[in-house]
Design an enzyme around this catalytic site. Structure first.
Site, PDB file in Angstrom:
ATOM      1  N   ARG A  17       0.847  -1.586  -0.059  1.00  0.00           N
ATOM      2  CA  ARG A  17       0.252   0.258  -0.109  1.00  0.00           C
ATOM      3  C   ARG A  17       1.118   1.347  -0.029  1.00  0.00           C
ATOM      4  NH1 ARG A  17      -3.496  -1.905   5.192  1.00  0.00           N
ATOM      5  NH2 ARG A  17      -1.800  -3.289   5.434  1.00  0.00           N
ATOM      6  N   GLN A  77      12.330 -14.789   5.059  1.00  0.00           N
ATOM      7  CA  GLN A  77      10.896 -15.116   4.766  1.00  0.00           C
ATOM      8  C   GLN A  77      10.809 -15.479   3.292  1.00  0.00           C
ATOM      9  OE1 GLN A  77       7.431 -13.361   6.620  1.00  0.00           O
ATOM     10  NE2 GLN A  77       6.558 -15.282   6.626  1.00  0.00           N
ATOM     11  N   GLY A 143      -7.005  -6.007  14.845  1.00  0.00           N
ATOM     12  CA  GLY A 143      -7.053  -7.364  15.189  1.00  0.00           C
ATOM     13  C   GLY A 143      -7.514  -7.123  17.064  1.00  0.00           C
ATOM     14  N   ASN A 231       1.118   1.554   6.722  1.00  0.00           N
ATOM     15  CA  ASN A 231       0.538   1.061   6.001  1.00  0.00           C
ATOM     16  C   ASN A 231       0.439   1.374   4.876  1.00  0.00           C
ATOM     17  OD1 ASN A 231       0.077  -1.508   7.320  1.00  0.00           O
ATOM     18  ND2 ASN A 231      -1.553  -0.843   7.802  1.00  0.00           N
ATOM     19  N   TYR A 369      29.899  34.194  -5.613  1.00  0.00           N
ATOM     20  CA  TYR A 369      30.190  32.383  -5.577  1.00  0.00           C
ATOM     21  C   TYR A 369      31.492  32.236  -4.945  1.00  0.00           C
ATOM     22  CZ  TYR A 369      31.006  27.770  -6.665  1.00  0.00           C
ATOM     23  OH  TYR A 369      31.734  26.972  -6.365  1.00  0.00           O
ATOM     24  N   ASN A 389      36.786  29.068  -9.935  1.00  0.00           N
ATOM     25  CA  ASN A 389      37.632  27.566  -9.404  1.00  0.00           C
ATOM     26  C   ASN A 389      37.518  26.600 -10.828  1.00  0.00           C
ATOM     27  OD1 ASN A 389      34.626  27.313  -9.585  1.00  0.00           O
ATOM     28  ND2 ASN A 389      34.860  25.916  -7.589  1.00  0.00           N
ATOM     29  N   TYR A 390      36.848  26.766 -11.686  1.00  0.00           N
ATOM     30  CA  TYR A 390      36.675  25.993 -12.650  1.00  0.00           C
ATOM     31  C   TYR A 390      37.092  25.839 -13.976  1.00  0.00           C
ATOM     32  CZ  TYR A 390      34.286  21.869 -15.042  1.00  0.00           C
ATOM     33  OH  TYR A 390      33.777  20.635 -15.830  1.00  0.00           O
TER      34      TYR A 390
HETATM   35  C1  UD1 Z   1      -1.337  -7.887  12.405  1.00  0.00           C
HETATM   36  C2  UD1 Z   1      -1.782  -8.252  13.538  1.00  0.00           C
HETATM   37  C3  UD1 Z   1      -3.307  -7.760  13.892  1.00  0.00           C
HETATM   38  C4  UD1 Z   1      -2.390  -6.936  14.207  1.00  0.00           C
HETATM   39  C5  UD1 Z   1      -1.693  -5.561  13.614  1.00  0.00           C
HETATM   40  C6  UD1 Z   1      -1.230  -4.648  14.565  1.00  0.00           C
HETATM   41  C7  UD1 Z   1      -2.095 -10.530  12.812  1.00  0.00           C
HETATM   42  C8  UD1 Z   1      -2.832 -11.753  12.187  1.00  0.00           C
HETATM   43  N1  UD1 Z   1      -2.710  -9.430  13.142  1.00  0.00           N
HETATM   44  O1  UD1 Z   1      -2.049  -7.060  11.905  1.00  0.00           O
HETATM   45  O2  UD1 Z   1      -3.849  -8.208  15.094  1.00  0.00           O
HETATM   46  O3  UD1 Z   1      -3.826  -5.580  15.119  1.00  0.00           O
HETATM   47  O4  UD1 Z   1      -0.834  -6.494  13.640  1.00  0.00           O
HETATM   48  O5  UD1 Z   1       0.017  -3.907  13.306  1.00  0.00           O
HETATM   49  O6  UD1 Z   1      -0.124 -11.187  12.398  1.00  0.00           O
HETATM   50  N2  UD1 Z   1       5.350 -10.013   7.903  1.00  0.00           N
HETATM   51  C9  UD1 Z   1       6.484 -10.718   7.990  1.00  0.00           C
HETATM   52  N3  UD1 Z   1       6.201 -12.150   6.765  1.00  0.00           N
HETATM   53  C10 UD1 Z   1       4.658 -12.308   6.832  1.00  0.00           C
HETATM   54  C11 UD1 Z   1       3.065 -11.323   7.575  1.00  0.00           C
HETATM   55  C12 UD1 Z   1       3.850 -10.062   7.806  1.00  0.00           C
HETATM   56  O7  UD1 Z   1       7.641 -10.872   8.093  1.00  0.00           O
HETATM   57  O8  UD1 Z   1       4.053 -13.553   6.309  1.00  0.00           O
HETATM   58  C13 UD1 Z   1       5.234  -8.417   8.778  1.00  0.00           C
HETATM   59  C14 UD1 Z   1       5.502  -7.112   8.127  1.00  0.00           C
HETATM   60  O9  UD1 Z   1       6.006  -6.761   7.509  1.00  0.00           O
HETATM   61  C15 UD1 Z   1       4.878  -5.930   9.145  1.00  0.00           C
HETATM   62  C16 UD1 Z   1       4.217  -7.527  10.057  1.00  0.00           C
HETATM   63  O10 UD1 Z   1       4.598  -8.619  10.315  1.00  0.00           O
HETATM   64  O11 UD1 Z   1       6.063  -5.409   9.427  1.00  0.00           O
HETATM   65  C17 UD1 Z   1       2.193  -6.892  10.384  1.00  0.00           C
HETATM   66  O12 UD1 Z   1       2.171  -7.956   9.212  1.00  0.00           O
HETATM   67  P1  UD1 Z   1       0.859  -6.979   8.419  1.00  0.00           P
HETATM   68  O13 UD1 Z   1       0.393  -7.988   7.547  1.00  0.00           O
HETATM   69  O14 UD1 Z   1       0.723  -5.694   8.896  1.00  0.00           O
HETATM   70  O15 UD1 Z   1      -0.026  -7.714   9.300  1.00  0.00           O
HETATM   71  P2  UD1 Z   1      -1.484  -6.450   9.951  1.00  0.00           P
HETATM   72  O16 UD1 Z   1      -3.082  -6.827   9.003  1.00  0.00           O
HETATM   73  O17 UD1 Z   1      -1.269  -5.082  10.136  1.00  0.00           O
HETATM   74 MG    MG Z   2       0.510  -4.249   9.810  1.00  0.00          MG
END
Ligand code: UD1
Ligand code: MG
Length: 478
Positions: A17, A77, A143, A231, A369, A389-390
């Site tokens: 996003r 990952q 969440g 985001n 300058y 200078n140049y």
């Molecule tokens: C997550 C939480 C949500 C919480 C919110 C807070 C879960 C399922 N949900 O949602 O409950 O309210 O954060 O901001 O955990 N990331 C990885 N690998 C992945 C997926 C994500 O490294 O496979 C990292 C992302 O880069 C990010 C973080 O984990 O830095 C959170 O992931 P994101 O997709 O933003 O989770 P939310 O939907 O915000």
């Molecule tokens: Mg997030």
């Protein structure tokens, strides 16, 4: 005191996003990338190991993080299969017992104080899992924290999987957790992807740990703004403004006058003494240090600048340079890297200076300058002087002594030296060294062609005025 054994920072997502070539966690606020903010907030907890889960543009993320936190380690990952999957990978080869902090790399406003209080509560309550929660006026997208009738945490439900009643809950999961390592490890093996996104949710470990009869607690943070996640670009701007206010408040508490805090942007790396005044529209970044009594702005940009006691920089841009005590710059000047203005030096309006030193009390007041030059003390550089200078291929040095008077509109063709106490005549093109105490005159001698206007521009207003002033036709040939 119990020590934190491991910190896991989730930073593998691309941040779709943001619509950016740069991975989300490398976007910046106050001169630091988002992930560096998180690392700074967690640093005082002094975990034995800090591990980042990286994926999208991981070379860039690793390089940036390693530059400031060389001891951080990385887990890759490849395929983003959810926050639970990311933590599973990070827990491979983790210690077998102890405490682990898990958080996301996109929450730059979290403070070390809040994390310390969270850790102390987790340890004090002997919890196996603790979740940091917050009440927020806009819970959409987060969440939700589901509690039972006694107020105990039962589970976390994601927005997309929540029922209408759960969607009403305004206590959200901040995405910051502390776990007993063994409890987390066993819960991670039970994660399933039967949710709306088909991913492994880290949030599901809460229910799993609880059903293993281990203690799970939700700890509320008092300030939901600390837990805002980024985001998109509007959230980036929103968090940047909160960080700006925090930084400005702390300078104001230390005795700095900031006339308009909403238009003053100061990076975290900047050091400002008391009784400095900063006028609106200024941006101060890098390793800038401003000494007491200095005046900055309005509309001034300082990037890694040392500003001395009582100096002033007004409506100007200065980068990687020094402005000595009592020196002044501006309005409307541009001081480029490698410039040192000594005490009480003056740089006036519409002046550009690069890689040069200007001695004590010397002045470059107007429209000049100055490049690759050394200027002694007590010297005046006349208006519209150019240090040439140049030569089209190489840059050359100019040396100007003490108490020199460079006439207006002088071209100093480098390499060239002007000795102590010397003068140059206005409009001179100086190509040879000027010995101390002499005046160099290097321009064509003036000749007046009498009556030229009356003869060549007869009938014009100029000719009429000249005639009234008593001008004669003069010689027809010169
Ligand atoms: C997550 C939480 C949500 C919480 C919110 C807070 C879960 C399922 N949900 O949602 O409950 O309210 O954060 O901001 O955990 N990331 C990885 N690998 C992945 C997926 C994500 O490294 O496979 C990292 C992302 O880069 C990010 C973080 O984990 O830095 C959170 O992931 P994101 O997709 O933003 O989770 P939310 O939907 O915000
Ligand atoms: Mg997030």
């Amino acid at each position: 005191m119990k020590q934190l054994d491991l910190t896991i920072i989730l930073a593998a997502g691309e941040g779709t996003r943001m619509k950016s070539k740069l991975p989300k966690v490398l976007h910046e606020i106050a001169g630091r990338s988002l992930v560096e903010h998180v690392l700074h907030a967690t640093a005082p907890l002094n975990a034995k190991e800090v591990r980042l889960v990286v994926g999208a543009a991981r070379e860039l993320v690793e390089a940036r993080v390693s530059a400031t936190f060389p001891e951080a380690t990385f887990v890759v990952q490849e395929k983003r299969n959810g926050t639970g999957h990311a933590v599973q990978l990070a827990m491979n080869s983790a210690p077998h017992i102890g405490a682990v902090l898990v958080l996301a790399g996109d929450t730059p406003l979290l403070t070390a104080v809040t994390l310390q209080e969270f850790f102390d509560a987790h340890v004090g309550l002997h919890a196996d899992a603790s979740v940091l929660t917050a009440f927020t006026p806009e819970p959409f997208g987060y969440g939700r924290i589901v509690r039972d009738d006694e107020g105990n945490l039962t589970k976390i439900v994601e927005e997309r999987d929540a029922n209408p009643l759960e969607k009403e809950i305004d206590e959200i999961n901040t995405g910051v957790y502390l776990f007993d390592i063994a409890a987390l490890r066993s819960a991670l093996t039970g994660l399933k992807s039967g949710n709306s996104q088909g991913e492994l949710y880290l949030t599901d470990v809460i229910e799993l740990i609880k059903s293993a009869n281990q203690s799970v607690i939700a700890i509320r943070s008092n300030d939901y703004t600390e837990t805002l996640g980024i985001n998109d670009r509007s959230q980036l701007a929103e968090c940047a403004a909160i960080m700006r206010d925090r930084i400005n408040d702390s300078h104001m508490r230390n005795g700095v006058t900031i006339v308009d805090p909403t238009t003053t942007w100061i990076d975290l790396s900047v050091d400002i003494e008391n009784d400095v005044t900063i006028y609106p529209g200024s941006a101060i970044s890098g390793a800038t240090k401003i000494a007491s009594g200095a005046i900055i702005g309005p509309r001034t940009t300082l990037e890694s600048v040392i500003v001395g006691v009582g100096a002033s920089v007004i409506e100007s841009r200065v980068a990687q340079s020094e402005v000595g005590a009592g020196a002044s710059v501006g309005p409307f000047s541009f001081i480029r890297p490698g410039t040192v203005l000594a005490a009480s030096a003056k740089v006036g309006a519409y002046v550009e200076i690069k890689n040069s030193s200007v001695g004590v009390g010397s002045k470059v007041p107007h429209l000049s300058y100055v490049g690759d030059a050394t200027i002694g003390s007590g010297t005046n550089i006349g208006a519209a002087t150019i240090f040439v200078n140049y030569d089209g291929v190489d840059k050359h040095q100019t040396t100007i002594g003490n108490d020199v008077r460079i006439g207006s509109d002088t071209m100093l063709v480098a390499p060239v030296t002007v000795g102590d106490g010397a003068y140059t005549a206005a409009g001179s093109v100086i190509t040879d060294d000027v010995p101390a105490g002499s005046i160099a005159v290097a321009r064509a001698k003036q000749r007046n062609v009498l009556g030229w206007v009356l003869r060549k521009r007869a009938g014009t207003k100029s000719a009429e005025s000249a005639r009234k002033a008593g001008a004669a036709d003069g010689p027809s040939k010169v």
